[in-house]
Each structure stands twice: as C-alpha cells, then as structure tokens.
Design a protein around this motif. Structure first.
Motif, PDB file in Angstrom:
ATOM      1  N   LEU A 570     -27.140  14.828  -4.543  1.00  0.00           N
ATOM      2  CA  LEU A 570     -26.946  14.186  -3.242  1.00  0.00           C
ATOM      3  C   LEU A 570     -25.864  13.115  -3.308  1.00  0.00           C
ATOM      4  CD1 LEU A 570     -30.605  13.845  -1.902  1.00  0.00           C
ATOM      5  CD2 LEU A 570     -28.736  15.078  -0.794  1.00  0.00           C
ATOM      6  N   GLU A 573     -22.449  14.784  -3.380  1.00  0.00           N
ATOM      7  CA  GLU A 573     -22.123  15.315  -2.054  1.00  0.00           C
ATOM      8  C   GLU A 573     -21.746  14.185  -1.094  1.00  0.00           C
ATOM      9  OE1 GLU A 573     -25.479  17.563  -0.798  1.00  0.00           O
ATOM     10  OE2 GLU A 573     -25.302  19.051  -2.402  1.00  0.00           O
ATOM     11  N   TYR A 574     -22.518  13.113  -1.141  1.00  0.00           N
ATOM     12  CA  TYR A 574     -22.273  11.962  -0.264  1.00  0.00           C
ATOM     13  C   TYR A 574     -20.902  11.355  -0.544  1.00  0.00           C
ATOM     14  CZ  TYR A 574     -22.672   7.213   1.569  1.00  0.00           C
ATOM     15  OH  TYR A 574     -22.441   6.038   2.226  1.00  0.00           O
ATOM     16  N   GLU A 582     -23.009  14.036   9.413  1.00  0.00           N
ATOM     17  CA  GLU A 582     -23.560  14.722   8.249  1.00  0.00           C
ATOM     18  C   GLU A 582     -23.720  13.754   7.074  1.00  0.00           C
ATOM     19  OE1 GLU A 582     -21.236  18.010   6.958  1.00  0.00           O
ATOM     20  OE2 GLU A 582     -22.764  18.733   5.553  1.00  0.00           O
ATOM     21  N   ARG A 583     -22.741  12.877   6.916  1.00  0.00           N
ATOM     22  CA  ARG A 583     -22.835  11.889   5.842  1.00  0.00           C
ATOM     23  C   ARG A 583     -23.975  10.908   6.119  1.00  0.00           C
ATOM     24  NH1 ARG A 583     -18.469   8.237   2.557  1.00  0.00           N
ATOM     25  NH2 ARG A 583     -19.563   6.262   2.773  1.00  0.00           N
ATOM     26  N   GLU A 585     -26.760  11.627   7.569  1.00  0.00           N
ATOM     27  CA  GLU A 585     -27.993  12.328   7.201  1.00  0.00           C
ATOM     28  C   GLU A 585     -28.204  12.272   5.687  1.00  0.00           C
ATOM     29  OE1 GLU A 585     -27.830  16.256   8.732  1.00  0.00           O
ATOM     30  OE2 GLU A 585     -27.845  15.636  10.846  1.00  0.00           O
ATOM     31  N   LYS A 586     -27.116  12.445   4.925  1.00  0.00           N
ATOM     32  CA  LYS A 586     -27.204  12.321   3.469  1.00  0.00           C
ATOM     33  C   LYS A 586     -27.616  10.898   3.082  1.00  0.00           C
ATOM     34  CE  LYS A 586     -25.651  16.347   1.861  1.00  0.00           C
ATOM     35  NZ  LYS A 586     -26.651  17.385   1.897  1.00  0.00           N
ATOM     36  N   LYS A 589     -31.337  10.530   3.462  1.00  0.00           N
ATOM     37  CA  LYS A 589     -32.070  11.183   2.376  1.00  0.00           C
ATOM     38  C   LYS A 589     -31.989  10.363   1.093  1.00  0.00           C
ATOM     39  CE  LYS A 589     -31.606  15.953   4.043  1.00  0.00           C
ATOM     40  NZ  LYS A 589     -31.049  17.301   3.748  1.00  0.00           N
ATOM     41  N   SER A 636     -27.163   4.959   7.959  1.00  0.00           N
ATOM     42  CA  SER A 636     -27.777   6.033   8.761  1.00  0.00           C
ATOM     43  C   SER A 636     -28.251   5.539  10.124  1.00  0.00           C
ATOM     44  CB  SER A 636     -28.949   6.651   7.997  1.00  0.00           C
ATOM     45  OG  SER A 636     -29.994   5.718   7.800  1.00  0.00           O
TER      46      SER A 636
END
Length: 724
Positions: A570, A573-574, A582-583, A585-586, A589, A636
């Motif tokens: 994660l 990806e972030y 989308e970032r 949402e990451k 998480k 977020s």
C-alpha cells in the motif's frame, strides 16, 4: 504470616511467644534484586519450621503423593477420609485428636486477643487431650501420643510435668521426628523455667534457628558474639550469630550505601532505610563495627580454640567483599578454603571466593576458563541443594550464581562490548523455561539491545562459541530460531521497517505462533477493520493451558507477515500516486493499518507482546503509529466522497493523540473529579477540534450520515456542551 498455630506443635519458642518481628519479615514482598545473602553456613530452610517437612512427608506418603508440598491443614481431610474408608479406626481417631489440638481454639495467632471464655475452652480441649493421651494402649502411634501428651502439658503451662515426662519417657524413645519435637518442647520448658542457656544449646544442636533467633535476640551484635565465644568458643549458637552478623553487614550496605531494596527510589530517606531494616528484622552494622568484627575474627582464628576456623575466616572475607575491598577479600577467602570446617562451610567459602573474583580479576582467557569450572561446580551444588530439606524454590548456590551473573559478569561484559556473552549468560539463567517470557531480565536486556546487535546475536546463537565461558552459557541458552526471528521481525515493525522485517517473519513457524500468549488476540482480530468503527472482541482462555483454548480459532497464517506485506504494498502504491480521490482512499486504508498496529489499536500485537490500559505513549526507539494514522486521515478527510469523508472525520474525532477533548482526573484546586459525567472541556486540543468538525458535519448532513455517527453517545454528549 507466621502464626502460633503453625509452630507450637514443634515447641518453637519464637512461635510460642508470638514475636512480631518474624511475622513482619514473613509478609514482606521481596522484589528480585539478585542479591540474596552470600554467607550461608547452614541451609536457609532451617529458619523455617524445623520439623514440619518431615511430618508432612509422612502424610504425603500415606496418601501416595510423595511429590506434594502440602501442609497438614490442606490434606488432613483427605487423610481422614482415606482412614475412614479403609476402616482404620486407630488412625482416624488419632487424626481427630490431632485436629482438635491444632484447632482454632487451641492455638491463637499473633493477631488474636483471646477472651477468658476462649482461653477456658482451649484449656478444656488440652486437658481432654492430655487424658486421652494417657489412655492410649497401642504401639502404632505411641510416639505421636507421647508428643500429644507433652504438647498438652506445654500448652497448659505445666512445665515441670512436661520436663519430667521428657526425662522419664521421651528421651528413652527410639529416634524419630516425634522424639525430636518432644525435646524441642523440653527446651521451651527450660527457657520458661529460667534455664535459658540449656534451652539455647538444645535449639542450636537441633538447628532450630527460628527459636534460636528469639532466644539470642540480644546477642545479635559483635558484643553478643564475643560474650558467647568467651563462654564457649565452639557453641553451636555461634553459627547463627556469625551468619546473622555477616548478612546484616550485607543488608546494611545494600540499603544504606546502594539504596538497593524492594521498591526503592532515589527519593528514599534515611527514615525509609531504617524502616526497611526494621521490616526485615535486620540490624544496622556500621563499617566501624564490621572492622572490629574482622579484627576479632582474626584473633579467633589465631587463638586456635575454635573447631571451625573456616567459618570465621570466610566471614572475614565476605565482609571485606561487602565493603568492596575485593583484593583483601580474595586473600582472606583463599585462606578460608584451607581451614577446618564443615563441608557446608568449606563450600560456602569457595562460593564466596568465586563471587568475589568477578570483581577482583581481569577477564583473561585463563580466568574465564577457571570461572567456567566454578560456575559448573555451583550448578552441581545447586542441584544438590534443591534435593535437600529446603522449603524454598531457590537455593544458596543459585543465589551466589545470580549475584555473579546479574550484578557482576553481565554489567562487565556489556561495558566491554561483549554483548553476545552477556546475553547468553542472561538466557542461561532462565533455564527450565520452555521459552523466555516476554518480560523479565533477559527480555529487558533484549529490548535494550540495538536492533543491529540483536541481529548479530541471532547469528551468534547458531554456532557454538570457542570461548570456554561463552560456550558454557551458550549450551543452556535458549536458541530457538522461531523465537528470535519473530522477535527481531517485531522490533523492526515497531520501527516501521516493514520490508526489513519480512525476511525474519517468513522464517517463523505457525506452530510457534500458536504457542504464544498473544495468539488468541492475533487469531481473532483483523487489522484491516478500522478501530474507530468498533472494537473487536476476543474470547480469551483464563489460562494458557485452559481446555477452552482448544475450541478457539487458531492461526493458519502469520498475520504480522501479512501486515508487513500489506503495508509495503500500500505504501509503494500510495507513493507513486499523484493527489487524487484514489490516493485519498489509499491514505484512509493506510490510516486504518497504522492505527490498528498502534498501542491504541485492536492489533497492538503488531509491534509488542503485551498491552496495559495505563500505556499512553509509544516506547522509546519505536515509531509513533498513531501520528502516522492521523497524518493519513488528514489527507483522506479532504475527499469529496461523502462516505470516505464521514469515516475520516470519525477516525480523527475518535483518536486521542495528545490532549483529549475533555479533562479526566482529579483537580486539587476545585476538589472535583472530572470525566464524561462531570465535564471540563479542552477546546485547545486537537481532538476537541476534530469532534467539533464531526458534529458540524453530522448537523449539516443529518439526513445522510450513517448510523455509526448518529448513534454515537459521545458525539451526542459533545454536541450538547460544545463551545463554538
């Protein structure tokens, strides 16, 4: 707590006179200091009831349980039940009479203030037992009934009759523990009728040091030792008095010089020290008095009147050691080992010599080889001691070894950079455990070891050292690779080095993980679930071996390893994403993962092995997972996605990082206790502002917010009192 009830059966004078000092000493909680007394010329168990272990062993054998450590109060009902079942009327009758003697109205403990009625009832029972003991005609329990008769006479204070019974009957009996107990009662009668010196010699010859301690309480100093010696240079009483004096020197040094005693702090005063000495019934010995004893003891050895110069010479050496005169102690202890004395005295001198050497010698290869031999000898003596008549879990030789390792060798090796040797020595001292607990001295040492050194230590454990001392420790150190790989991986996770942790965690077996005390929490909790959405409950067995544990979920995967892989994936990806929904949402998480892995999360086991409701901060040298969670929630919460924003606001409001939104605790100025029922708001806090944002959001979107917001009791309470 020492009681009259427990000891009157042996005639112990201490118990009969209900001295408070022993009672207080028995109740003191002793924190581990690895500094038990070095000087021991008689087994420590002799300071407890002199005869109870032997009599208890008789009943244990009768029940067929030779390994039991129960006392009569525990198994007397079992004995009586078996006797009745086997129709052993003679034994059953004796048990009932013994119970009558030991009953609550026969013996009063140190806290009783018996009424005249209770005393009368006790005397009635004793007179009845005296009569039945006279009428016994059998042979099987003749010795026991003779003892019961003498106990009754002693309890009724008919001392001359009891003394006559001993001289006419008791001393003619065959040797047995019951005869010894009658002689002990005879000594008690002598004391009470003014023949104190005779009583003292009997107590000393029987090694009843508990009673002796009371009898010679006025002689527990150099003047007292000198007086006893002047009367009889080989009085058995001197064993107790010399050992007591030397150990009091050690206690004085520990308490007054080193401030080393249970629950000590830097704020302790002279009064605190005095109170501890009184609590343990120890005597303060000044350095001047200790030096006078050394001079006197040298004279005793030189005169040649004593049959045990080893005891006196080793006392000199031990005191020199306590006064940190290690070179002088080395010389005196070397002499002591060559002097005449009992095997216990000779062994004691050798043990103290070894303990002193840790502070007197340089750690050369030759010295380490010699010391290894002495440690092996101490191990052998410890094994012997544990098989002897001792009422303790530990023993004198183990005490000496602990002092050498914990207070001498380990600090010296750590200071010299020999971390691996220090750690294997500590591990070896925990032998007998299936695996090291995640607490205690060894674990604390691992916790303080830098992670790179810990990795080196893990490699060190895989190959037997060539150094004699290190090899000796290594052979019995805990070396299970699963334990260390899991521990190193966990330490790396606590530092947020998730990629580095993966290779270690990959090597840990699932079977090992299922043996850990934290396993129920690990198996039943999911780190992907947001903590602010609800607490994950766990069914936990009462004990590790509880049968209930077998019915609970077991681990089939390494969740720490999963956490690391998820966090690495994660995070990568972030990091590659540009600012976007989308970032965000990451980020959410990641916030959930960081917070669940913190000490405030359900998955605190991610980076530690235990949790306390008093923990309010990260441990030294670890990353603040909560701060990371807040950072990602701050991102977020900016989302245009209603649900993501809602959950992010809830997370920010839920987390108490720094000051909370209200003060909780006692205020001395207002003399009030503040909590949710009696609020004192803290508008300056981060959480207060987060709560305000959530409240405004809920108000502005009352028709859209989810139930987890509308049903939040804390938010409702906040909304009523919030100051905007």
């Amino acid at each position: 707590m020492v009681t009259f009830k427990r000891f009157i059966g042996t005639g112990s004078l201490v118990a009969a006179l209900l001295t408070f000092s022993l009672s207080a000493g028995a109740c003191v909680s002793e924190a581990p200091r690895h500094n038990n007394y070095l000087f021991s010329v008689f087994n420590r168990s002799l300071m407890d009831d002199r005869f109870m272990l032997t009599t208890d062993k008789y009943w244990q054998q009768y029940l067929g349980d030779n390994n039991a450590h129960y006392q009569w109060d525990y198994y007397r009902d079992l004995v009586l039940k078996k006797a009745v079942k086997q129709k052993d009327t003679e034994l059953a009758t004796y048990c009932r009479r013994l119970n009558a003697y030991l009953g609550s109205d026969v013996n009063f403990n140190a806290w009783d203030y018996p009424t005249k009625q209770r005393i009368a009832k006790r005397n009635f029972v004793l007179r009845n037992l005296l009569n039945v003991s006279k009428t016994y005609q059998g042979k099987r329990f003749r010795a026991q009934y003779n003892l019961l008769r003498m106990r009754a006479l002693f309890g009724l204070k008919r001392y001359p009759e009891a003394m006559t019974y001993w001289t006419t009957v008791g001393q003619r009996m065959p040797q047995s523990v019951y005869r010894d107990m009658m002689r002990n009662l005879y000594a008690g009668c002598l004391w009470r009728t003014g023949k104190k010196s005779q009583a003292v010699e009997i107590y000393a010859s029987q090694e009843d040091y508990q009673s002796l301690k009371y009898c010679v309480r006025g002689y527990r100093n150099l003047a007292g030792i000198q007086k006893v010696y002047s009367i009889n240079p080989n009085s058995a009483t001197l064993l107790y008095l010399v050992q007591d004096f030397v150990n009091n020197v050690q206690e004085t040094m520990d308490v007054y010089e080193l401030n080393s005693f249970p629950f000590a702090s830097y704020e302790n005063t002279e009064k605190d020290h005095d109170e501890w000495m009184q609590e343990t019934d120890a005597k303060k010995i000044t350095t001047a008095e200790a030096d006078r004893f050394i001079a006197f003891a040298r004279n005793v050895v030189g005169e040649g009147k004593t049959k045990v110069p080893c005891m006196w010479q080793s006392a000199i050496g031990c005191i020199e050691h306590q006064l940190r005169r290690y070179d002088l102690a080395k010389t005196d202890l070397a002499k002591a080992m060559k002097e005449a004395g009992t095997p216990r005295m000779k062994n004691n001198a050798r043990a103290i010599y070894a303990a002193n050497s840790v502070f007197a010698e340089q750690h050369t290869a030759d010295y380490d080889k010699w010391l290894t031999g002495e440690l092996r000898w101490l191990d052998a003596k410890s094994a012997e001691e544990r098989k002897s008549l001792t009422l303790y879990d530990t023993d004198h030789y183990r005490d000496v070894e602990e002092r050498m390792v914990y207070n001498g060798l380990v600090p010296a090796f750590l200071a010299a950079g020999r971390t691996n040797t220090a750690l294997v020595l500590l591990s070896r001292m925990e032998e007998g455990c299936d695996k090291p607990a995640y607490q205690g001295f060894y674990f604390d040492a691992l916790e303080k070891t830098p992670i790179d050194s810990l990795m080196a230590y893990n490699n060190y454990l895989r190959h037997e050292p060539t150094d004699s001392l290190a090899r000796y420790a290594w052979q019995k150190a805990y070396r299970d690779a699963d334990y260390y790989n899991d521990y190193i991986g966990t330490r790396l996770m606590a530092q947020a080095r998730f990629a580095d942790a993966i290779p270690y965690l990959e090597k840990v077996s699932i079977n090992f993980l299922n043996t850990q005390a934290i396993e129920p929490y690990v198996a039943q909790r999911d780190f992907n679930k947001e903590r602010w959405m609800g607490k994950q409950l766990v069914a936990v067995p009462e004990y590790v071996s509880d049968a209930k544990r077998a019915t609970l979920p077991r681990l089939t995967v390494n969740k720490k390893l999963q956490y690391c892989r998820d966090m690495v994936s994660l995070s990568q990806e972030y990091a590659l994403m540009k600012p976007s929904e989308e970032r965000m949402e990451k980020a959410y998480k990641l916030a959930a993962l960081w917070y669940q892995g913190s000490y405030e999360g359900d998955c605190w086991w991610i980076k530690q092995y235990g949790i306390s409701n008093t923990q309010d901060s990260v441990t030294v040298g670890t990353v603040d997972f909560v701060a990371h969670a807040l950072s990602f929630l701050d991102e977020s919460v900016k989302s245009s996605n209603f649900q993501l924003k809602e959950k992010s606001l809830l997370g920010l409001a839920f987390i108490r990082h720094g000051e909370p939104w209200y003060f909780e605790g006692w205020d001395a100025k207002t003399q009030q206790y503040y909590d949710l029922t009696n609020l004192r708001l803290m508008p300056q806090s981060r959480q207060y502002k987060a709560m305000l944002n959530l409240a405004d959001f809920a108000k502005d979107n009352s028709s859209r917010v989810d139930n987890f917001v509308t049903r939040c009791d804390v938010l409702k309470r906040f909304s009523k009192v919030a100051v905007k």
